[in-house]
Design an enzyme around this catalytic site. Structure first.
Site, PDB file in Angstrom:
ATOM      1  N   ARG A   1       0.845  -1.204   0.000  1.00  0.00           N
ATOM      2  CA  ARG A   1       0.000   0.000   0.000  1.00  0.00           C
ATOM      3  C   ARG A   1       0.878   1.250   0.000  1.00  0.00           C
ATOM      4  NH1 ARG A   1      -3.679  -3.422   3.264  1.00  0.00           N
ATOM      5  NH2 ARG A   1      -2.364  -3.044   5.078  1.00  0.00           N
TER       6      ARG A   1
ATOM      7  N   ASP B   1     -16.110  -3.583  -3.683  1.00  0.00           N
ATOM      8  CA  ASP B   1     -16.076  -4.744  -2.795  1.00  0.00           C
ATOM      9  C   ASP B   1     -17.505  -5.255  -2.636  1.00  0.00           C
ATOM     10  OD1 ASP B   1     -13.698  -5.780  -0.703  1.00  0.00           O
ATOM     11  OD2 ASP B   1     -15.731  -6.365  -0.123  1.00  0.00           O
TER      12      ASP B   1
ATOM     13  N   CYS C   1      -3.314 -14.376  -3.389  1.00  0.00           N
ATOM     14  CA  CYS C   1      -2.922 -14.844  -2.052  1.00  0.00           C
ATOM     15  C   CYS C   1      -3.213 -16.332  -1.912  1.00  0.00           C
ATOM     16  CB  CYS C   1      -3.641 -14.039  -0.962  1.00  0.00           C
ATOM     17  SG  CYS C   1      -5.425 -14.163  -1.040  1.00  0.00           S
TER      18      CYS C   1
HETATM   19  N1  SAH Z   1      -6.865  -5.044  -0.655  1.00  0.00           N
HETATM   20  C1  SAH Z   1      -7.486  -5.171   0.645  1.00  0.00           C
HETATM   21  C2  SAH Z   1      -7.739  -6.615   1.039  1.00  0.00           C
HETATM   22  C3  SAH Z   1      -8.625  -7.400   0.091  1.00  0.00           C
HETATM   23  S1  SAH Z   1      -9.303  -8.844   0.789  1.00  0.00           S
HETATM   24  C4  SAH Z   1      -6.643  -4.416   1.674  1.00  0.00           C
HETATM   25  O1  SAH Z   1      -5.554  -3.898   1.320  1.00  0.00           O
HETATM   26  O2  SAH Z   1      -7.042  -4.339   2.832  1.00  0.00           O
HETATM   27  C5  SAH Z   1     -10.436  -9.352  -0.413  1.00  0.00           C
HETATM   28  C6  SAH Z   1     -11.754  -8.586  -0.449  1.00  0.00           C
HETATM   29  O3  SAH Z   1     -12.501  -9.080  -1.565  1.00  0.00           O
HETATM   30  C7  SAH Z   1     -12.670  -8.728   0.752  1.00  0.00           C
HETATM   31  O4  SAH Z   1     -12.922  -7.454   1.289  1.00  0.00           O
HETATM   32  C8  SAH Z   1     -13.985  -9.336   0.203  1.00  0.00           C
HETATM   33  O5  SAH Z   1     -15.132  -8.756   0.790  1.00  0.00           O
HETATM   34  C9  SAH Z   1     -13.888  -8.982  -1.255  1.00  0.00           C
HETATM   35  N2  SAH Z   1     -14.587  -9.856  -2.222  1.00  0.00           N
HETATM   36  C10 SAH Z   1     -14.615 -11.204  -2.276  1.00  0.00           C
HETATM   37  N3  SAH Z   1     -15.239 -11.630  -3.380  1.00  0.00           N
HETATM   38  C11 SAH Z   1     -15.629 -10.513  -4.070  1.00  0.00           C
HETATM   39  C12 SAH Z   1     -16.296 -10.294  -5.307  1.00  0.00           C
HETATM   40  N4  SAH Z   1     -16.677 -11.314  -6.058  1.00  0.00           N
HETATM   41  N5  SAH Z   1     -16.498  -9.036  -5.701  1.00  0.00           N
HETATM   42  C13 SAH Z   1     -16.104  -7.994  -4.922  1.00  0.00           C
HETATM   43  N6  SAH Z   1     -15.448  -8.149  -3.767  1.00  0.00           N
HETATM   44  C14 SAH Z   1     -15.225  -9.383  -3.333  1.00  0.00           C
END
Ligand code: SAH
Length: 396
Positions: free
Chosen positions: A209, A250, A340
């Site tokens: 980030r 999200d 991940c």
């Molecule tokens: N980049 C973030 C972490 C991402 S974790 C950070 O830096 O904090 C992955 C995220 O994907 C979660 O918040 C989950 O709610 C979301 N997610 C899972 N499947 C999804 C989908 N099909 N469309 C949109 N969001 C989704």
């Protein structure tokens, strides 16, 4: 002490200090869930002290390869102390740090994150479950000097089922408000250890980030699309880097509400940020139809492949979002794309993204390869620990 005898030839991984023994490698021996056992080769040689998991495919997890070591409260205190000391040497500029990262810290099945004065822990194996009280005391004793006084348990992960354990959640030590304010580089983020994902937040992306904020500034990116934004860490980083049109996507409404709150908490104009509660794949397709484009895009999806067995389907899913992302990017734009999934190695991920580029008829410079922050270490004996991988692409 109960002994677990391995089949001939199956001692090799423990001899290489890999901490797992699968059910099929066990010749004989039984113990209760989490009980400490002596693991022996087929001819009775000592291999490791370990915890036994009767219902898991990972039947045995090694605590120690030293025959003279006793697995007791002092052992856990030493391991926790070593893990905390390693983080202190990393000198991470944040009050949010992963203090214990499972196998890499010699504590298989234990994850502990520090969020200011709260420790948030996952006890994911029969062994850590059995030693929970001892581990909780050791954690608080070793972090008192950094101001940690409370311990919240977030053992509500699905992987507990594989160990035959029920989900568990709540205060183990201390009590009170579950929300803290995290300082990460130049930005602030709130974390609720009760409601947040996993232990509360994704500390593994901290350095990425910060890198993103610098790149947004360096490349002069104004419009940014943050896919799978969770609570908007990359979105706030983009605003900090000078972006003026940031979209967070999200499927979790509470996460997006927090993302919007983070924009104003950090003093940025709410008009520069849009939160979209939607599926990413569908959103990317729609945006493409609408002729939208962005200077920078983040793709940080959840684990598509929990294990190598899911790699095929996951590969297609990764390829699809990366193809769409590359198309939506302006020429000269930046894509930070992550996986991940433990089941997708760095090399395979690179291939998937290359395939996405072919399909999108887009070429890109590979500026940098990314991984998890250093407080989520891997060790040379446990390659499975390497899960987060990312690529920084610059569209040609
Ligand atoms: N980049 C973030 C972490 C991402 S974790 C950070 O830096 O904090 C992955 C995220 O994907 C979660 O918040 C989950 O709610 C979301 N997610 C899972 N499947 C999804 C989908 N099909 N469309 C949109 N969001 C989704």
């Amino acid at each position: 002490m109960k002994a677990i005898r391995l089949r001939e030839g199956k001692e090799r991984s423990l001899l290489r200090r890999h901490p797992w023994v699968f059910a099929g490698s066990v010749e004989k021996g039984k113990a209760d869930a989490g009980e400490t056992v002596r693991v022996e080769s087929h001819d009775g040689r000592f291999l490791a002290w370990a915890s036994f998991s009767p219902s898991s495919q990972i039947r045995v997890r090694a605590w120690s390869f030293d025959e003279a070591e006793r697995i007791d409260a002092a052992f856990f205190q030493r391991r926790v102390q070593a893990a905390v000391a390693m983080r202190e040497r990393l000198a991470i500029q944040s009050n949010g740090v992963r203090l214990v990262h499972g196998e890499a810290d010699g504590l298989p099945g234990l994850i502990v994150d520090r969020y200011d004065d709260i420790l948030s822990a996952q006890f994911l194996s029969a062994g850590t479950e059995r030693w929970k009280d001892v581990i909780a005391d050791a954690l608080l004793a070793e972090t008192r000097s950094m101001g940690c006084t409370r311990l919240y348990e977030r053992s509500d992960s699905g992987v507990r089922q594989l160990e035959g354990l029920e989900p568990a959640k709540g205060w183990l030590r201390g009590e009170g408000n579950t929300t803290i304010t995290l300082r990460e580089h130049s930005i602030q983020l709130t974390v609720d250890v009760e409601e947040g994902h996993k232990t509360g937040y994704y500390l593994d992306q901290r350095e990425n980030r910060a890198l993103f904020a610098r790149m947004v500034r360096q490349f002069g990116c104004k419009s940014v699309l943050n896919c799978y934004s969770y609570t908007g860490g990359f979105s706030v980083a983009a605003l900090a880097g000078g972006a003026t049109e940031v979209v967070s996507v999200d499927s979790s409404a509470p996460a997006l509400a927090r993302a919007s709150a983070h924009v104003t908490l950090n003093g940025f104009d709410a008009a520069h940020h849009t939160a979209l509660d939607a599926d990413v794949n569908g959103t990317l397709r729609q945006m493409l139809k609408d002729g939208r484009s962005f200077d920078a895009i983040i793709l940080d999806p959840p684990k598509f492949a929990p294990s190598a067995a899911h790699a095929d389907r996951a590969s297609r899913a990764y390829k699809d979002i990366n193809r769409l992302g590359l198309k939506l990017l302006k020429p000269g734009g930046l894509l930070l794309t992550f996986s991940c999934s433990g089941g997708i190695g760095a090399e395979l991920f690179h291939k998937i993204v290359a395939g996405a580029g072919m399909d999108a008829e887009v070429d890109a410079y590979l500026l940098q390869r990314l991984e998890a922050s250093s407080d989520h270490p891997t060790t040379i004996c446990f390659p499975e620990g390497e899960y987060l991988k990312g690529l920084v692409l610059l569209k040609r």
